[in-house]
Scaffold this motif. Structure first.
Motif: not given
Length: 133
Positions: A30-31, A35
């Motif tokens: 998620h980064t 993202s």
């Protein structure tokens, strides 16, 4: 059984999708690059386009032609597989949920897979011409 060899790339691709889409939510990055907003929709689009592309390519290599009805069957199958994956995510995976937008991206990707296959066939699978001796 001999015809199955034409579909090995499609089968492996379908299994890859199942593995990736059933990973627990905590294992999905998620980064960083992941993202980017709605990147997952683009990923779904490409993955399910790949299903249709590889199925059509296997059929073409086996039969030397892919009728429009068969392409429709591939698109519908990929779209239904995408919908099934969404239900699997909702009911059987940890920290994942049903997302109708993912299912829509799967369906649009499947349709684009037909287009990608037709372009690939035109550019790289030109029919061989008979040589005159």
């Amino acid at each position: 059984m001999k015809a199955l060899r034409y579909y090995i790339p499609a089968i492996l691709w379908i299994i890859l999708i199942l593995v990736l889409c059933t990973l627990p939510g905590k294992d999905v990055p998620h980064t960083g690059w992941f993202s980017i907003k709605n990147l997952d929709k683009l990923v779904h689009f490409g993955l399910f386009g790949g299903i249709v592309f590889f199925l059509a390519l296997g059929y073409y290599r086996q039969k030397k032609n892919v009728p429009a009805l068969m392409l429709l069957v591939f698109v519908l199958s990929a779209a239904l597989y995408g919908l099934a994956i969404e239900f699997i995510q909702k009911y059987y995976t940890v920290d994942r949920s049903f997302d109708m937008r993912d299912a829509a991206a799967d369906t649009l990707g499947a349709i684009a897979g037909v287009w990608a296959f037709k372009l690939f066939r035109r550019w790289f699978l030109k029919p061989r011409t008979a040589t005159v001796q």
